[in-house]
Design a protein around this motif. Structure first.
Motif, mmCIF file in Angstrom:
data_model
loop_
_atom_site.group_PDB
_atom_site.id
_atom_site.type_symbol
_atom_site.label_atom_id
_atom_site.label_comp_id
_atom_site.label_asym_id
_atom_site.label_seq_id
_atom_site.Cartn_x
_atom_site.Cartn_y
_atom_site.Cartn_z
ATOM 1 N N PRO A 1 -9.650 14.199 -14.935
ATOM 2 C CA PRO A 1 -10.286 13.532 -13.787
ATOM 3 C C PRO A 1 -9.075 13.484 -12.525
ATOM 4 O O PRO A 1 -8.152 13.092 -13.009
ATOM 5 C CB PRO A 1 -11.206 12.255 -14.063
ATOM 6 C CG PRO A 1 -10.319 11.894 -15.177
ATOM 7 C CD PRO A 1 -10.010 13.317 -15.930
ATOM 8 N N CYS A 2 -9.508 13.335 -11.144
ATOM 9 C CA CYS A 2 -8.153 13.288 -10.407
ATOM 10 C C CYS A 2 -8.606 11.986 -9.760
ATOM 11 O O CYS A 2 -9.560 11.234 -9.545
ATOM 12 C CB CYS A 2 -8.675 14.369 -9.279
ATOM 13 S SG CYS A 2 -8.250 16.102 -9.862
ATOM 14 N N VAL A 3 -7.555 11.418 -9.657
ATOM 15 C CA VAL A 3 -7.418 10.063 -8.883
ATOM 16 C C VAL A 3 -6.364 10.022 -7.505
ATOM 17 O O VAL A 3 -5.279 10.639 -7.548
ATOM 18 C CB VAL A 3 -6.582 8.997 -9.809
ATOM 19 C CG1 VAL A 3 -6.210 7.640 -9.347
ATOM 20 C CG2 VAL A 3 -7.510 8.739 -11.111
ATOM 21 N N LEU A 4 -6.786 9.401 -6.521
ATOM 22 C CA LEU A 4 -6.301 9.134 -5.226
ATOM 23 C C LEU A 4 -5.817 7.836 -4.966
ATOM 24 O O LEU A 4 -6.845 7.134 -4.969
ATOM 25 C CB LEU A 4 -6.940 9.928 -4.115
ATOM 26 C CG LEU A 4 -6.492 9.504 -2.808
ATOM 27 C CD1 LEU A 4 -5.058 10.364 -2.500
ATOM 28 C CD2 LEU A 4 -7.633 10.200 -1.839
ATOM 29 N N VAL A 5 -4.637 7.780 -4.809
ATOM 30 C CA VAL A 5 -4.205 6.220 -4.220
ATOM 31 C C VAL A 5 -3.266 6.646 -3.015
ATOM 32 O O VAL A 5 -2.494 7.394 -2.762
ATOM 33 C CB VAL A 5 -3.202 5.842 -5.233
ATOM 34 C CG1 VAL A 5 -2.714 4.435 -4.628
ATOM 35 C CG2 VAL A 5 -3.591 5.489 -6.709
ATOM 36 N N THR A 6 -3.860 5.878 -1.955
ATOM 37 C CA THR A 6 -3.293 5.866 -0.616
ATOM 38 C C THR A 6 -2.967 4.590 -0.234
ATOM 39 O O THR A 6 -3.364 3.455 -0.188
ATOM 40 C CB THR A 6 -4.325 6.385 0.442
ATOM 41 O OG1 THR A 6 -5.671 5.645 0.262
ATOM 42 C CG2 THR A 6 -4.712 7.841 0.213
ATOM 43 N N GLY A 7 -1.715 4.693 0.738
ATOM 44 C CA GLY A 7 -1.266 3.419 1.339
ATOM 45 C C GLY A 7 -0.632 3.786 2.705
ATOM 46 O O GLY A 7 -0.340 4.953 3.016
ATOM 47 N N GLY A 8 -0.603 2.826 3.384
ATOM 48 C CA GLY A 8 0.063 2.786 4.557
ATOM 49 C C GLY A 8 -0.856 3.481 5.702
ATOM 50 O O GLY A 8 -0.225 4.280 6.716
ATOM 51 N N VAL A 9 -2.122 3.669 5.481
ATOM 52 C CA VAL A 9 -3.045 4.250 6.689
ATOM 53 C C VAL A 9 -2.719 3.587 8.188
ATOM 54 O O VAL A 9 -2.517 3.891 8.950
ATOM 55 C CB VAL A 9 -4.494 4.236 6.105
ATOM 56 C CG1 VAL A 9 -5.252 4.832 7.354
ATOM 57 C CG2 VAL A 9 -4.700 5.105 4.768
ATOM 58 N N HIS A 10 -2.773 1.952 7.609
ATOM 59 C CA HIS A 10 -2.310 1.512 8.801
ATOM 60 C C HIS A 10 -0.691 0.898 8.610
ATOM 61 O O HIS A 10 -0.263 0.234 7.580
ATOM 62 C CB HIS A 10 -3.022 -0.142 8.704
ATOM 63 C CG HIS A 10 -4.404 0.053 9.381
ATOM 64 N ND1 HIS A 10 -5.645 -0.564 8.968
ATOM 65 C CD2 HIS A 10 -4.895 0.883 10.465
ATOM 66 C CE1 HIS A 10 -6.741 -0.155 9.523
ATOM 67 N NE2 HIS A 10 -6.170 0.817 10.356
ATOM 68 N N GLY A 11 0.042 1.377 9.387
ATOM 69 C CA GLY A 11 1.421 1.294 8.811
ATOM 70 C C GLY A 11 1.965 0.121 8.935
ATOM 71 O O GLY A 11 3.063 -0.155 8.049
ATOM 72 N N TYR A 12 1.616 -0.852 9.492
ATOM 73 C CA TYR A 12 2.237 -2.244 9.547
ATOM 74 C C TYR A 12 1.578 -3.067 8.335
ATOM 75 O O TYR A 12 2.438 -4.128 8.044
ATOM 76 C CB TYR A 12 1.508 -3.076 10.759
ATOM 77 C CG TYR A 12 0.045 -3.688 10.565
ATOM 78 C CD1 TYR A 12 -0.223 -5.051 10.478
ATOM 79 C CD2 TYR A 12 -0.992 -2.571 10.645
ATOM 80 C CE1 TYR A 12 -1.520 -5.338 10.129
ATOM 81 C CE2 TYR A 12 -2.267 -3.078 10.821
ATOM 82 C CZ TYR A 12 -2.410 -4.375 10.553
ATOM 83 O OH TYR A 12 -3.908 -4.790 10.511
ATOM 84 N N GLU A 13 0.674 -2.572 7.414
ATOM 85 C CA GLU A 13 0.396 -3.291 5.994
ATOM 86 C C GLU A 13 1.290 -3.072 5.213
ATOM 87 O O GLU A 13 1.137 -2.138 4.343
ATOM 88 C CB GLU A 13 -1.260 -2.849 5.891
ATOM 89 C CG GLU A 13 -1.814 -3.256 7.176
ATOM 90 C CD GLU A 13 -3.243 -2.875 6.940
ATOM 91 O OE1 GLU A 13 -3.737 -2.373 5.865
ATOM 92 O OE2 GLU A 13 -4.068 -3.220 7.865
ATOM 93 N N THR A 14 2.452 -3.864 5.037
ATOM 94 C CA THR A 14 3.597 -3.399 4.206
ATOM 95 C C THR A 14 3.423 -3.228 2.733
ATOM 96 O O THR A 14 3.786 -2.222 2.108
ATOM 97 C CB THR A 14 4.869 -4.305 4.399
ATOM 98 O OG1 THR A 14 5.033 -4.774 5.941
ATOM 99 C CG2 THR A 14 5.889 -4.126 3.601
ATOM 100 N N SER A 15 2.355 -4.252 2.158
ATOM 101 C CA SER A 15 2.067 -4.037 0.619
ATOM 102 C C SER A 15 1.456 -2.811 0.377
ATOM 103 O O SER A 15 1.637 -2.296 -0.810
ATOM 104 C CB SER A 15 1.532 -5.332 0.027
ATOM 105 O OG SER A 15 0.310 -5.442 0.623
ATOM 106 N N GLY A 16 0.677 -2.271 1.143
ATOM 107 C CA GLY A 16 -0.024 -1.208 0.802
ATOM 108 C C GLY A 16 1.047 0.258 0.631
ATOM 109 O O GLY A 16 0.899 0.716 -0.287
#
Length: 316
Positions: free
Chosen positions: A79-94
């Motif tokens: 199965p496939c898993v997607l992890v995304t971060g920084g869609v909002h660039g200011y949200e550092t911990s993402g």
């Protein structure tokens, strides 16, 4: 309660035109390096993951290449898993949470999942500590056909090229004090409207998808994160950021209708994390660890219910 602050761009009550958007763009300043804080951390990971450049930002293609990390031994059997971060660039911990997951935890899940981690979807926003992209467009309201956001369009093209069905999608975000002091006033000014304000929740919470709420999955992710940091309590109206509480630490949004990154796939297990970095009870490191715990909690839950008779024993 409405946000009636005077914003330094535009005329109150009048939506922005192109000149106001250009004025807003001219006010933005680079405050941290995408190359030094993101790309430099990705480069060593090439020894363990396939790094895929899936596009560039048209604002400055050389400065802003877009990268994803993909687990090796990618096969149709997993199965496939997607992890995304920084869609909002200011949200550092993402952003940093996605990178930390790759650095510390991701490999041990490769036997069970095809992992795709996209740590910094909006690198210009990361550098300028911004919610919007250079065109004053919110990438996390832009996941739809013919998107006005190059950031969203590039990610959608990447996923289409993979031609796989995702079982899990965890989208890493933050809710900050600047949501009320800067970003919501900017939104009200841009659109010429009054904007309701709300108390910023002190702690971690999740946003599920109304069309696929997966409450047991959300509960398991909250439980995993609660071992690392505190969960936001509801306000006096039993709400978080204006939305009714569904369960401890969970609200729901209409993800697809709003053009959210969380609604990008048909994954039956999908959620958006929200960390509160301005709490007196946390620091930057705790916020990053909370994001990693959310991802591992999600994957441990899916592994348990799919292959361990419904028990929730973490993969260790």
């Amino acid at each position: 309660m409405s946000n009636q602050q005077n914003y330094p761009v535009g005329t109150p009550g009048t939506p922005w035109g192109e000149s106001e958007k250009q004025e807003w763009y001219a006010r933005q300043r680079v405050q941290r390096p995408y190359a030094g804080e993101v790309l430099a951390q990705l480069q060593p990971l090439a020894e363990r993951f396939d790094l895929v450049q899936y596009g560039v930002l048209p604002i400055d293609p050389e400065r802003y290449p877009l990268f994803a990390a993909r687990s090796r031994d990618w096969t149709a059997a997993k199965p496939c898993v997607l992890v995304t971060g920084g869609v909002h660039g200011y949200e550092t911990s993402g952003v940093q949470g996605a990178l930390r997951f790759l650095q510390t935890e991701a490999e041990r899940y490769g036997e069970h999942f095809n992992l795709l981690v996209v740590p910094a979807i909006s690198p210009w926003g990361y550098e300028t500590i911004n919610r919007w992209n250079p065109g004053a467009v919110d990438p996390n309201r832009s996941f739809y056909a013919d998107s006005a956001s190059p950031e969203a369009a590039a990610l959608m093209a990447l996923l289409e090229s993979l031609d796989c069905e995702f079982q899990v999608h965890v989208d890493l975000h933050e809710t900050t004090d600047t949501d009320n002091s800067e970003f919501r006033p900017a939104l009200a000014a841009r659109d010429g409207i009054e904007m309701a304000v709300w108390d910023i929740p002190d702690g971690f919470y999740l946003v599920g998808d109304t069309s696929c709420p997966a409450p047991e999955f959300q509960r398991a992710v909250v439980a995993a994160v609660e071992k690392v940091t505190h969960i936001a309590p509801a306000d006096a109206g039993n709400r978080l950021i204006g939305e009714p509480l569904q369960q401890h630490g969970v609200i729901n949004y209409q993800a697809r209708e709003l053009g959210l990154c969380m609604g990008l796939t048909e994954a039956p297990y999908r959620t958006t994390t929200e960390v509160y970095p301005d709490s007196e009870r946390v620091d930057g490191e705790n916020c990053i660890r909370a994001q990693v715990a959310a991802v591992t909690g999600a994957l441990d839950y899916v592994l348990a219910v799919s292959g361990s008779g419904g028990e929730t024993t973490p993969l260790r």
